[in-house]
Design an enzyme around this catalytic site. Structure first.
Site, PDB file in Angstrom:
ATOM      1  CG  LEU A  14     -46.426  74.794 -87.332  1.00 35.66           C
ATOM      2  CD1 LEU A  14     -46.873  74.487 -88.753  1.00 35.66           C
ATOM      3  CD2 LEU A  14     -45.350  73.835 -86.895  1.00 35.66           C
ATOM      4  CG  HIS A  15     -48.220  81.295 -85.575  1.00 28.29           C
ATOM      5  ND1 HIS A  15     -47.118  81.909 -86.098  1.00 28.29           N
ATOM      6  CD2 HIS A  15     -47.934  81.077 -84.276  1.00 28.29           C
ATOM      7  CE1 HIS A  15     -46.198  82.052 -85.160  1.00 28.29           C
ATOM      8  NE2 HIS A  15     -46.665  81.564 -84.047  1.00 28.29           N
ATOM      9  CB  ALA A  16     -53.891  80.626 -87.149  1.00 31.15           C
ATOM     10  N   PRO A  18     -52.159  76.478 -90.070  1.00 27.16           N
ATOM     11  CG  PRO A  18     -50.328  77.443 -91.143  1.00 27.16           C
ATOM     12  CD  PRO A  18     -51.633  77.776 -90.498  1.00 27.16           C
TER      13      PRO A  18
END
Lengths: 85, 151
Positions: A14-16, A18
């Site tokens: 769950l980075h950038a 998403p």
């Protein structure tokens, strides 16, 4: 309190992208929404800083919670984003 | 008011010129980007605070006032899985503004077919909170923008 347990499958966790999509969807809701990693402390799902700092990786289970009118629909939407590959 | 410093040397450009909608559409917040000099170098902390997230290709530093700044070293560089980046501090470290955090080589990123442009983002800030944008050539440590206090 409604909640969803979701396994994150995105390769980058769950980075950038998403994370931004998730926070944007949460922010549109008038309800308070939290997200936690596993049994960890819940953080504000409307804060990109909080969500990035959670450091959710591929395979992690997140718990998304909200309460109030429309909570179930909102959580379905957020669970869909969080579980998207 | 928080003064956000340029983490790398290069040319300051608007965030909307970054070839990734996450940044160009301000999805993570307002800010600026730097088209870095194509030479091996180091990325410095843009503010004083704590490194709350440290990846090879990106880091988040949070000041004592709770404001977080994201520095992303290149686009799609998560795919490199750390190759070409050297971490100079550990996650959780306290850093001063201008302290080196990651060593990298923008030319190497570019040679690998990726853009080394560096978005610098004021996380959770409103669009109007970022002012005093730098223009043109900046050195690492120069003021990049100001993050205003809420009215």
């Amino acid at each position: 309190m409604a909640e969803r347990h979701v396994t994150v499958t995105s390769e980058v966790g769950l980075h950038a992208r998403p994370a931004a999509t998730f926070v944007q969807a949460a922010t549109k809701a008038s309800l308070d929404v939290t997200i936690a990693k596993g049994a960890g402390s819940p953080v504000n799902a409307k804060s990109i800083l909080s969500v990035l700092a959670l450091d959710v990786r591929r395979g992690d289970v997140v718990v998304i919670r909200a309460e109030g009118e429309g909570a179930e629909e909102l959580l379905d939407r957020l669970a869909g984003i969080a579980s998207a590959p | 008011m928080t003064t956000v410093l340029a983490p790398v040397a290069g040319v300051a450009v608007r965030l909307d010129s970054v070839p990734d909608p996450v940044f160009s559409e301000g999805l993570v917040g307002p800010g600026m980007a730097i088209e870095p000099d194509r030479a091996p170098g180091r990325a410095f902390s843009p503010i004083a605070g704590t490194i709350v997230k440290l990846h090879p290709h990106a880091f988040v530093v949070v000041g004592d006032d709770g404001r977080g700044v994201l520095v992303h070293l290149g686009i799609d560089t998560v795919q490199l899985r750390g190759e070409g980046f050297e971490l100079l501090v550990v996650e959780g470290a306290r850093v001063s503004a201008g302290q080196p955090v990651v060593a990298w080589d923008p030319a190497g990123i570019e040679a690998g077919g990726r853009r080394p442009i560096c978005p610098v983002v004021a996380l959770d800030a409103t669009a109007g909170a970022v002012t005093g944008l730098a223009e043109g050539v900046v050195d690492a440590g120069d003021r990049l923008f100001e993050w205003r206090d809420p009215a």
